[in-house]
Write an enzyme that holds these catalytic residues in place. Structure first.
Site, mmCIF file in Angstrom:
data_model
loop_
_atom_site.group_PDB
_atom_site.id
_atom_site.type_symbol
_atom_site.label_atom_id
_atom_site.label_comp_id
_atom_site.label_asym_id
_atom_site.label_seq_id
_atom_site.Cartn_x
_atom_site.Cartn_y
_atom_site.Cartn_z
ATOM 1 C CG ASP A 1 -4.552 -1.741 0.844
ATOM 2 O OD1 ASP A 1 -3.454 -2.278 1.033
ATOM 3 O OD2 ASP A 1 -4.927 -0.708 1.424
ATOM 4 C CB SER B 1 -0.950 -0.024 1.203
ATOM 5 O OG SER B 1 -1.986 0.913 1.059
#
Length: 315
Positions: free
Chosen positions: A206, A92
């Protein structure tokens, strides 16, 4: 004459006014949505560039939204201590920092790229009719293309592995070959906020959904030392004043147990004091950077000691 003030009615009127002002703004931002950059993405991942021997130091940069600015401080502390990093695993926000740093191999250059950036340098508004999230992510890809020389993983000066989550299989999906920008976007695609990224026949989101600090990806390379940076900390009971606060807390709850298990495989864990900072509050980026610097400097003696032990064992 007595004047009675209806507080609830006033609040209701303020809320209506707030919505009236936000709608035109949202439409304006939608009209100004970023254009998708032209990136040649192969149908399948290209062969991974092999490393001849196990790395000495692997650095794992965890997820955490804007808290990723703390990673800049960690990189500075490692550079100051002359501790070279051979492999960086990014998840991320950690994937953004990892890619920029691996491209230029300089904390200062990475700092100079990221610190002037604001929220809209990373985000954009997707088309209202598109599904999966209100952010398309094209602006993040453009940001990386504008500030990086390398376009593919094989061109990076330091090996990088980016953690994403495969929506359909529910498993961690690492990317370490092919174009960099779409991989970073996929790793940063917060569910419900950023549209899933369609690459390599997969729908990717993510990486922090599965592993906020993916130490396991570094472990597979059998490095002599794994340094993990954990941004999933809470120093106090969070205030729930907004929808973003609730989302922030929900993501923390989902990831804590997974993170604790993953961190057991790390040799050194750096945990900057960032728990009170909302993952979207980019106004506090300088504070976050300093928190990372402080936390990393405290761990430098331990890192040096462990490296000395592994060096001695090899000889």
């Amino acid at each position: 004459m007595t004047i009675t003030i209806n507080v609830m009615n006033i609040k209701r009127q303020v809320n209506v006014l707030y919505v009236i002002l936000l709608v035109p703004l949202f439409i304006f931002l939608t009209a100004c949505a970023a254009r998708q950059p032209v990136i040649d993405i192969p149908q399948t991942p290209p062969p991974v560039k092999k490393i001849n021997r196990p790395p000495r130091v692997a650095l794992v940069l965890g997820s955490g939204g804007v808290r990723g600015y703390a990673h800049l401080g960690v990189l500075q502390a490692l550079e100051e201590a002359h501790i070279p990093v051979d492999v960086i695993v990014g998840c991320s926000a950690g994937s953004i920092v990892a890619s920029l740093y691996a491209d230029n191999q300089s904390f200062r250059k990475t700092y100079d790229i990221m610190m002037p950036a604001g929220f809209w340098d990373y985000a954009d508004i997707s088309n209202l009719t598109s599904g999966g999230g209100i952010v398309a992510g094209y602006q993040l890809e453009t940001f990386l293309l504008q500030h990086m020389k390398a376009r593919s993983f094989g061109e990076l000066n330091t090996k990088v592995i980016i953690a994403t989550t495969d929506v359909h299989s529910g498993k961690l999906y690492p990317i370490e070959s092919g174009p960099i920008a779409p991989a970073v976007l996929a790793s940063s695609a917060i569910p419900g906020a950023i549209k899933p990224v369609q690459i390599y026949g997969r729908a990717l989101i993510d990486g922090g959904v599965i592993s906020p600090v993916p130490v396991e990806l570094a472990s597979k390379l059998h490095p002599r030392l794994i340094i993990a940076v954990n941004l999933s900390t809470k120093s106090s009971q969070p205030a729930l004043n907004s929808a973003l606060d609730v989302l922030d807390s929900a993501m923390y709850i989902m990831g804590k147990r997974i993170t604790d298990d993953s961190l057991k495989a790390a040799d050194v864990v750096i945990s900057p004091k960032v728990g009170d900072v909302n993952i979207f509050d980019i106004r506090r980026k300088k504070e976050l950077y300093l928190a990372g610097l402080s936390a990393a400097r405290k761990q430098i003696p331990a890192i040096r000691r462990l490296l000395a032990q592994t060096d001695k064992a090899r000889h």
